[in-house]
Write an enzyme that holds these catalytic residues in place. Sequence first.
Site, PDB file in Angstrom:
ATOM      1  N   ASP A 232      59.757 -20.345  23.006  1.00  0.00           N
ATOM      2  CA  ASP A 232      58.808 -19.214  23.012  1.00  0.00           C
ATOM      3  C   ASP A 232      59.423 -17.958  23.629  1.00  0.00           C
ATOM      4  OD1 ASP A 232      57.115 -21.062  21.933  1.00  0.00           O
ATOM      5  OD2 ASP A 232      55.652 -21.034  23.544  1.00  0.00           O
ATOM      6  N   ASP A 259      60.385 -22.575  18.445  1.00  0.00           N
ATOM      7  CA  ASP A 259      59.296 -21.619  18.182  1.00  0.00           C
ATOM      8  C   ASP A 259      59.576 -20.284  18.862  1.00  0.00           C
ATOM      9  OD1 ASP A 259      58.044 -23.749  16.892  1.00  0.00           O
ATOM     10  OD2 ASP A 259      56.752 -24.228  18.593  1.00  0.00           O
TER      11      ASP A 259
END
Length: 396
Positions: A232, A259
């Site tokens: 992230d 991600d």
Amino acid sequence: MQSKTLYLKATALLGGCTVFAATALAVTSTATRPQLSSADARTYTIAKYLASFGTIGSLTTDNWDPTGGVGAVSGFRANYAVAADGTAQYKTVQAAIDAAVNAGGVARRYISVKAGIYNELVCVPESAPPITLYGLDANAGNTQIVYNNANPTPASGAKTNPCMGTSSNATVGTLRSATAMVRASDFHARNLTFKNSYVEGTYADNNQSAVALAVRGDKAILENVSVIGNQDTLFVGATSTTTVIRAYFKNSFIQGDTDFIFGAGTAVFHGCTIQYTAARLGAKAASYIFAPSTAPGNPYGFLAINSTFNATGNPPNNSLHLGRAWDQSVSGTSAYINGSSPNGQVVIRDSSLGALIRLADPWGPSTAGRPYCSANCAYSANRFFEYNNTGAGSGN
């Protein structure tokens, strides 16, 4: 998959140089790796992505064009100067931002940052005037804004990003871990590194997210910046899931491992290097680059164009997914509502994909467990497409 062929046609002689026009012949699209047609690709351009903003269902079109970038540093005149060594007006970036906010007004304010390491949390609040934050050194790596924080960091005694306010949670949380957060509109940055230095595994948790930069205000331009983390790394999304905000990254570098480009906002990555780092995960697990949570009423999520996808740390070939849908706040497939729940959107076009990208199935199942599906789906069809990519991982 049918191979792509490029042919070059000489079209003119200018100044003794031959000018070539490159035409890409169509690639056969597959169910697991859909390719846009040339006609469809005209719908997924920088101009289309960045044309509109505001409330989903009643978007405002202003045809924003940030492709000129933020301008040359040589033309800036700093209103505030920052130097970690104490040789300027302010020693921290946040102190200069606070001064710009307190001064008020609507004129753009310029903040210069001398090369150095700035170990701090940075918040550009919604009330800030337009700010241009720029490093004086053209090498973005020489001017770093860095902090060690993560989702599982115990909240007691920990500092969290001041843009997020207080929380009663036991741990810091994903967005509160952000090294830098921008909530104001018209923010510009150049020649800077935003980094989260958290070492994954320091605190036990399945979610080791540690955000380096969160963009939450509209019309952000970031040029020659580096955004570095693992899980992230970069978030783009408004404070409301019903609002579209836009960000434009030019000639920049984004690194992570899971991600690491995520959110519900609209973002364009133009001429960027998007790098997977295998330092943490190594060869043991497939992972994902993009994790968009685009609202179904927003046709545009993330666009990577004229960019390079590569890796550091020697991950195995054919191992990395380009992305998966982040079904934000959806606990599982039984809770997913077609046409209402998030349905991430990504286009990767005219880019070079390294050998680590999965060839047959570059898009993974969603975070709620929806199997990847591009047509005739039980759940909302995924909105992931490619066009005219090259390189060992392009499948061409």
